[in-house]
Design a protein around this motif. Structure first.
Motif, PDB file in Angstrom:
ATOM      1  N   CYS A 230       0.656  -1.248  -0.063  1.00 39.09           N
ATOM      2  CA  CYS A 230      -0.204   0.077   0.095  1.00 39.09           C
ATOM      3  C   CYS A 230       0.738   1.224   0.118  1.00 39.09           C
ATOM      4  CB  CYS A 230      -1.205  -0.084   1.258  1.00 39.09           C
ATOM      5  SG  CYS A 230      -2.133  -1.288   1.449  1.00 39.09           S
ATOM      6  N   ASN A 231       2.275   1.038  -0.094  1.00 41.89           N
ATOM      7  CA  ASN A 231       3.089   2.308  -0.011  1.00 41.89           C
ATOM      8  C   ASN A 231       3.147   3.066   0.995  1.00 41.89           C
ATOM      9  OD1 ASN A 231       5.009   3.622  -1.403  1.00 41.89           O
ATOM     10  ND2 ASN A 231       3.582   4.502  -3.145  1.00 41.89           N
ATOM     11  N   ILE A 232       2.936   2.127   2.357  1.00 38.48           N
ATOM     12  CA  ILE A 232       2.885   2.775   3.682  1.00 38.48           C
ATOM     13  C   ILE A 232       4.406   2.371   4.205  1.00 38.48           C
ATOM     14  CG2 ILE A 232       1.824   2.774   5.586  1.00 38.48           C
ATOM     15  CD1 ILE A 232      -0.979   2.269   4.453  1.00 38.48           C
ATOM     16  N   THR A 233       4.797   3.357   5.022  1.00 30.91           N
ATOM     17  CA  THR A 233       6.091   2.998   5.829  1.00 30.91           C
ATOM     18  C   THR A 233       5.679   2.381   6.985  1.00 30.91           C
ATOM     19  OG1 THR A 233       7.318   4.717   4.575  1.00 30.91           O
ATOM     20  CG2 THR A 233       8.055   3.895   6.618  1.00 30.91           C
ATOM     21  N   VAL A 234       6.795   1.571   7.503  1.00 30.93           N
ATOM     22  CA  VAL A 234       6.442   0.939   8.885  1.00 30.93           C
ATOM     23  C   VAL A 234       7.285   1.070  10.020  1.00 30.93           C
ATOM     24  CG1 VAL A 234       5.983  -1.370  10.196  1.00 30.93           C
ATOM     25  CG2 VAL A 234       4.983  -1.219   7.696  1.00 30.93           C
ATOM     26  N   VAL A 235       6.774   1.748  10.960  1.00 34.30           N
ATOM     27  CA  VAL A 235       7.790   1.666  12.147  1.00 34.30           C
ATOM     28  C   VAL A 235       7.203   0.876  13.118  1.00 34.30           C
ATOM     29  CG1 VAL A 235       8.459   3.256  14.013  1.00 34.30           C
ATOM     30  CG2 VAL A 235       7.984   4.273  11.869  1.00 34.30           C
ATOM     31  N   ALA A 236       8.490  -0.127  13.797  1.00 34.60           N
ATOM     32  CA  ALA A 236       8.003  -0.913  14.902  1.00 34.60           C
ATOM     33  C   ALA A 236       8.495  -0.093  16.059  1.00 34.60           C
ATOM     34  CB  ALA A 236       8.890  -2.221  14.508  1.00 34.60           C
ATOM     35  N   GLU A 237       7.611  -0.092  16.933  1.00 31.54           N
ATOM     36  CA  GLU A 237       7.873   0.591  18.301  1.00 31.54           C
ATOM     37  C   GLU A 237       8.367  -0.527  19.392  1.00 31.54           C
ATOM     38  OE1 GLU A 237       5.013   3.996  19.076  1.00 31.54           O
ATOM     39  OE2 GLU A 237       3.594   2.605  18.792  1.00 31.54           O
ATOM     40  N   GLY A 238       8.824  -0.086  20.354  1.00 29.30           N
ATOM     41  CA  GLY A 238       9.240  -0.856  21.649  1.00 29.30           C
ATOM     42  C   GLY A 238      10.357  -1.828  21.355  1.00 29.30           C
ATOM     43  N   VAL A 239      11.202  -1.211  20.564  1.00 32.20           N
ATOM     44  CA  VAL A 239      12.356  -2.362  20.127  1.00 32.20           C
ATOM     45  C   VAL A 239      13.343  -2.296  21.182  1.00 32.20           C
ATOM     46  CG1 VAL A 239      14.405  -2.889  18.624  1.00 32.20           C
ATOM     47  CG2 VAL A 239      12.106  -2.306  17.790  1.00 32.20           C
ATOM     48  N   GLU A 240      13.713  -3.259  22.052  1.00 30.57           N
ATOM     49  CA  GLU A 240      14.389  -3.169  23.329  1.00 30.57           C
ATOM     50  C   GLU A 240      15.671  -4.228  23.277  1.00 30.57           C
ATOM     51  OE1 GLU A 240      11.776  -4.131  26.494  1.00 30.57           O
ATOM     52  OE2 GLU A 240      10.794  -2.189  26.350  1.00 30.57           O
ATOM     53  N   THR A 241      15.668  -5.020  22.171  1.00 34.67           N
ATOM     54  CA  THR A 241      16.747  -6.036  22.382  1.00 34.67           C
ATOM     55  C   THR A 241      17.268  -6.159  20.953  1.00 34.67           C
ATOM     56  OG1 THR A 241      15.439  -8.017  21.657  1.00 34.67           O
ATOM     57  CG2 THR A 241      15.676  -7.692  24.058  1.00 34.67           C
ATOM     58  N   VAL A 242      18.566  -6.419  20.798  1.00 35.54           N
ATOM     59  CA  VAL A 242      19.411  -6.594  19.464  1.00 35.54           C
ATOM     60  C   VAL A 242      18.581  -7.670  18.690  1.00 35.54           C
ATOM     61  CG1 VAL A 242      21.525  -5.595  20.164  1.00 35.54           C
ATOM     62  CG2 VAL A 242      21.162  -8.057  20.608  1.00 35.54           C
ATOM     63  N   GLU A 243      18.399  -8.669  19.288  1.00 38.07           N
ATOM     64  CA  GLU A 243      17.430  -9.757  18.561  1.00 38.07           C
ATOM     65  C   GLU A 243      16.287  -9.174  17.791  1.00 38.07           C
ATOM     66  OE1 GLU A 243      18.383 -10.142  21.832  1.00 38.07           O
ATOM     67  OE2 GLU A 243      20.132 -11.584  21.375  1.00 38.07           O
ATOM     68  N   GLN A 244      15.439  -8.348  18.607  1.00 36.27           N
ATOM     69  CA  GLN A 244      14.179  -7.789  17.889  1.00 36.27           C
ATOM     70  C   GLN A 244      14.799  -6.928  16.752  1.00 36.27           C
ATOM     71  OE1 GLN A 244      12.581  -6.066  21.377  1.00 36.27           O
ATOM     72  NE2 GLN A 244      11.587  -7.645  21.923  1.00 36.27           N
ATOM     73  N   ARG A 245      15.884  -6.304  16.932  1.00 36.00           N
ATOM     74  CA  ARG A 245      16.076  -5.234  15.771  1.00 36.00           C
ATOM     75  C   ARG A 245      16.523  -6.266  14.551  1.00 36.00           C
ATOM     76  NH1 ARG A 245      20.876  -1.149  16.915  1.00 36.00           N
ATOM     77  NH2 ARG A 245      21.863  -2.967  17.093  1.00 36.00           N
ATOM     78  N   ARG A 246      17.307  -7.287  14.802  1.00 31.93           N
ATOM     79  CA  ARG A 246      17.840  -8.004  13.787  1.00 31.93           C
ATOM     80  C   ARG A 246      16.524  -8.751  13.076  1.00 31.93           C
ATOM     81  NH1 ARG A 246      20.609 -12.284  16.210  1.00 31.93           N
ATOM     82  NH2 ARG A 246      22.178 -10.724  16.841  1.00 31.93           N
ATOM     83  N   ALA A 247      15.645  -9.286  13.909  1.00 30.87           N
ATOM     84  CA  ALA A 247      14.482  -9.874  13.407  1.00 30.87           C
ATOM     85  C   ALA A 247      13.634  -8.915  12.440  1.00 30.87           C
ATOM     86  CB  ALA A 247      13.608 -10.583  14.481  1.00 30.87           C
ATOM     87  N   LEU A 248      13.621  -7.930  12.841  1.00 26.81           N
ATOM     88  CA  LEU A 248      12.727  -6.734  12.158  1.00 26.81           C
ATOM     89  C   LEU A 248      13.351  -6.226  10.836  1.00 26.81           C
ATOM     90  CD1 LEU A 248      11.479  -4.569  15.342  1.00 26.81           C
ATOM     91  CD2 LEU A 248      10.204  -5.789  13.570  1.00 26.81           C
ATOM     92  N   ALA A 249      14.878  -6.044  11.004  1.00 25.52           N
ATOM     93  CA  ALA A 249      15.747  -5.799   9.717  1.00 25.52           C
ATOM     94  C   ALA A 249      15.393  -7.046   8.833  1.00 25.52           C
ATOM     95  CB  ALA A 249      16.955  -5.622  10.131  1.00 25.52           C
ATOM     96  N   GLU A 250      15.437  -8.273   9.023  1.00 28.18           N
ATOM     97  CA  GLU A 250      15.411  -9.473   8.450  1.00 28.18           C
ATOM     98  C   GLU A 250      13.927  -9.437   7.579  1.00 28.18           C
ATOM     99  OE1 GLU A 250      16.527 -12.774  10.717  1.00 28.18           O
ATOM    100  OE2 GLU A 250      18.492 -12.270  10.275  1.00 28.18           O
ATOM    101  N   LEU A 251      12.836  -9.197   8.451  1.00 26.51           N
ATOM    102  CA  LEU A 251      11.553  -9.037   7.797  1.00 26.51           C
ATOM    103  C   LEU A 251      11.305  -8.010   6.998  1.00 26.51           C
ATOM    104  CD1 LEU A 251       8.949  -7.940   9.601  1.00 26.51           C
ATOM    105  CD2 LEU A 251       9.655  -9.617  11.018  1.00 26.51           C
TER     106      LEU A 251
END
Ligand code: C2E
Ligand code: CA
Ligand code: CA
Ligand code: CA
Length: 280
Positions: A230-251
């Motif tokens: 839909c041409n919408i940018t996503v922001v994931a909130e509440g990233v607290e761990t490096v694992e979460q950051r890595r998983a979000l970047a991967e997806l």
């Protein structure tokens, strides 16, 4: 312990919202705080998952009361119920635009910062909201492209026809709009298609479930995919761990925000981090 301004713990306890007398005291204290300029903006960086660049910031209000720093969780609800939120939101919007303009002018070598400002459902539903935003942009000189207004999913759901009209008028001004706390209300994924929004902010409960809860992870994947379509940018909130950051970047989630990068910081601390970051 309940005298205004004097370290009034009971006054600012979340339970104060339930007790009518404490509520009246909180309302009076909020009114005085607005008159006396006791509010301050903190800024939390929004970071690109690929480049690690600080591309934006969310402005979050803090109340420097005589009793210490009070967080919005302790007073936003009463401010909303008493209508004081309209004055507060207007102050926050103007202050955020003014500071962002100042930083941009002082650092022409940097990519202009995007600032996100929360608009309460009450403010968003007022017929004058678009004119007020336009007025503040004109007064502060902030280019509209640098401003993004965050409205909660619930705030958009009360009158969806009016919501769409207001969103279109804001878009015509050139400002961005984000759906805040996405996934916590009753809306469905189809609203990503129906509402003309630029950003969807996925609530931190989903981020917390990444790698822990299969359903949360799958919802995140679905929202990132659908938003991209839909041409919408996503922001994931509440990233607290490096694992979460890595998983979000991967997806393929393009932007993140959370304590891992930084907690909300006073304006000068944030501005130093923004202007001294390595060039991308
Ligand atoms: P929000 O808009 O969802 O803002 C994000 C909240 O999550 C902030 O709380 C922020 O400090 C917190 N947060 C950020 N990263 C993390 C993390 O990694 N982990 C955890 N556990 N929390 C994180 P804050 O500043 O206390 O604000 C709470 C809420 O108050 C905001 O939620 C927003 O709904 C409201 N609010 C704050 N400032 C304003 C304002 O100026 N106007 C209006 N109308 N509402 C505001
Ligand atoms: Ca004043
Ligand atoms: Ca927000
Ligand atoms: Ca949020």
């Amino acid at each position: 312990a309940k005298s205004a301004g004097g370290g009034s713990f009971r006054l600012f306890a979340p339970a104060a919202a339930e007790d009518p007398r404490a509520r009246l005291e909180l309302e009076a204290a909020l009114r005085r705080a607005l008159d006396d300029g006791e509010f301050e903006l903190y800024y939390q960086p929004v970071v690109d998952t690929v480049t690690n660049e600080i591309v934006g910031a969310e402005a979050l209000v803090r109340w420097n009361s005589a009793g210490g720093v009070v967080t919005p969780l302790q007073f936003i609800r009463v401010a909303e119920e008493t209508g004081l939120i309209v004055r507060l939101d207007a102050w926050v919007l103007e202050e955020a635009c003014r500071q962002t303009r100042e930083w941009t002018i002082a650092h022409p070598e940097r990519t202009p910062l995007k600032v996100n400002v929360n608009l309460s459902a009450l403010q968003f539903s007022r017929s004058s909201v678009v004119a007020e935003v336009a007025d503040i942009l004109r007064r502060t000189g902030l280019p509209p492209q640098q401003l993004c207004l965050e409205i909660t999913e619930t705030g958009m759901m009360t009158d969806t026809e009016l919501t769409i009209t207001t969103l279109e008028e804001l878009k015509a001004l050139g400002v961005g709009v984000a759906i805040d706390d996405f996934g916590t209300g009753y809306s469905s994924l189809s609203y990503l298609k129906r509402f003309p929004v630029d950003i969807v902010k996925i609530d931190r409960s989903f981020t917390a479930g990444l790698g822990q809860n299969l359903v949360d992870s799958e919802i995140l994947v679905a929202v990132v995919r659908l938003a991209a379509a839909c041409n919408i940018t996503v922001v994931a909130e509440g990233v607290e761990t490096v694992e979460q950051r890595r998983a979000l970047a991967e997806l393929g989630c393009p932007l993140i925000q959370g304590y891992l990068i930084a907690k909300p910081q006073p304006a000068s601390t944030f501005a130093d981090a923004w202007r001294t970051q390595p060039p991308v």
